[in-house]
Design an enzyme around this catalytic site. Structure first.
Site, short mmCIF file in Angstrom:
data_model
loop_
_atom_site.label_atom_id
_atom_site.label_comp_id
_atom_site.label_asym_id
_atom_site.label_seq_id
_atom_site.Cartn_x
_atom_site.Cartn_y
_atom_site.Cartn_z
N ASP A 127 51.33 -29.87 66.84
CA ASP A 127 50.76 -31.18 67.07
C ASP A 127 49.68 -31.03 68.13
O ASP A 127 49.66 -30.03 68.88
CB ASP A 127 51.87 -32.12 67.54
CG ASP A 127 51.35 -33.51 67.88
OD1 ASP A 127 50.52 -34.04 67.12
OD2 ASP A 127 51.76 -34.04 68.92
N ASP A 129 48.02 -34.07 70.31
CA ASP A 129 48.16 -34.97 71.45
C ASP A 129 49.52 -34.79 72.12
O ASP A 129 50.56 -34.85 71.48
CB ASP A 129 48.00 -36.42 71.02
CG ASP A 129 46.60 -36.71 70.50
OD1 ASP A 129 45.65 -36.10 70.99
OD2 ASP A 129 46.47 -37.57 69.60
N SER A 215 47.26 -32.85 63.27
CA SER A 215 47.28 -33.97 64.21
C SER A 215 47.04 -35.30 63.52
O SER A 215 46.21 -35.41 62.61
CB SER A 215 46.21 -33.76 65.29
OG SER A 215 46.07 -34.90 66.10
N ASP A 283 55.86 -33.36 69.82
CA ASP A 283 56.50 -34.15 70.89
C ASP A 283 57.03 -35.50 70.44
O ASP A 283 57.82 -36.12 71.16
CB ASP A 283 55.51 -34.37 72.03
CG ASP A 283 54.43 -35.39 71.66
OD1 ASP A 283 54.39 -36.47 72.26
OD2 ASP A 283 53.64 -35.10 70.74
#
Length: 328
Positions: A127, A129, A215, A283
């Site tokens: 990922d 961000d 992403s 995350d």
């Protein structure tokens, strides 16, 4: 550095002076990491890995001293400044695991499945961000465009489950309509990389791993990272720009949770990545399908839902810890 005068157990682990250590009626037997799969796995089915910053060596020493049964230990050698070791036992001790110190720069990772091999070609899908970089690009763009509060309200609604990812994405991007596209380059020029990222990627590259970003953010930022970090591929959403202004729209397929999961399988097929060698890290809840599509899914400084779904979790130290979750 480890304090030799205070940390006898750790100095036994990280030196080459002897192969056994007696402590409080128990014995630690040292082995080489590669020996586990070759000769120890059948006899020592339970194992965990401890990864830590040298500054907290006293806390790790104290915890390690609480071992009351015989165990086998292996020093983990990686190309960074963190320390790591593996513990293998015949039976699992839940109380001992639960007593691992919290709120220090250290992790305990329970090994409940075969690990991807660091020294064989593999695939890492990240990922972007709050994983590869320290910020959320949509929030930063919104702030630069003067609509930060409006976008934050949409984000809060999505987190309450009132919007799915695509609805949330399109609504947040719509708030950027009319903003000067120059803010994109301004943000690219200042993207803060997540600590440990470059060191971790360098070690994986040395072992011929393929490195990918997938992403729910935007193509200018993943493209910047791809070039900056020499990644093999990058996937994200494309913002529509007309006459130097953002229109508040995205075009093409939306890179949502399911798209990110497909990236794992498609890239593995494209590069003929062997079974067991696909790793993903993220995350947020939007990363759950991606980490479940991988052979090893890692939650990084993550939300509770992702931690629950992941195979391993890194919560207290930086991305250098990832290579300690792989097998030599």
């Amino acid at each position: 550095m480890l304090e030799k005068c205070d940390n006898a157990l750790l100095n036994f682990l990280f030196s080459d002076t002897c192969d056994t250590y007696q402590h409080l009626g128990s014995v630690l037997y040292r082995y080489q990491e590669s020996e586990y799969l070759l000769s120890l796995q059948a006899h020592l089915p339970y194992r965990c890995r401890v990864i830590f910053n040298g500054e907290c060596s006293s806390e790790i020493e104290s915890w390690l001293s609480s071992i009351s049964t015989d165990a086998h230990v292996a020093k983990l050698v990686r190309q960074n400044d963190l320390f790591g070791f593996e513990l293998a036992t015949q039976t699992v001790d839940e109380q001992w695991i639960a007593s691992f110190p919290h709120n220090i720069p250290a992790e305990i990772v329970l090994i409940q499945q075969p690990l991807a091999r660091l020294n064989q070609p593999g695939l890492l899908v990240m990922d972007m961000d709050s994983t590869a970089i320290e910020i959320e690009c949509i929030d930063e763009l919104a702030a630069m465009a003067g609509v930060g509060d409006e976008v934050a309200k949409v984000t809060a609604s999505a987190m309450r489950g009132e919007l799915d990812f695509e609805q949330s994405l399109r609504l947040r991007v719509s708030k950027l309509a009319g903003a000067d596209a120059a803010i994109i380059q301004q943000l690219c020029d200042t993207l803060p990389l997540m600590p440990g990222l470059e060191t971790m990627l360098a070690e994986l590259k040395a072992h011929q791993w393929k490195l990918v970003v997938a992403s729910g953010g935007f193509t200018p930022f993943v493209g910047h990272l791809k070039q900056l970090l020499n990644l093999d591929a990058a996937f994200a959403n494309e913002l529509v720009i007309v006459n130097g202004k953002l229109t508040g729209e995205v075009t093409g397929d939306v890179v949502d949770a399911q798209y990110k999961a497909k990236v794992v399988s498609q890239c593995a097929q494209q590069w003929a990545i062997a079974s067991g060698q696909r790793v993903a890290i993220g995350d947020g809840a939007n990363d759950i399908p991606m980490i479940q599509a991988a052979d090893l899914g890692i939650a990084f400084h993550a939300k509770p839902k992702l931690i629950e779904a992941a195979d391993a979790s890194i919560q207290n130290i930086d991305l250098r810890a990832l290579v300690f979750c792989l097998q030599l």
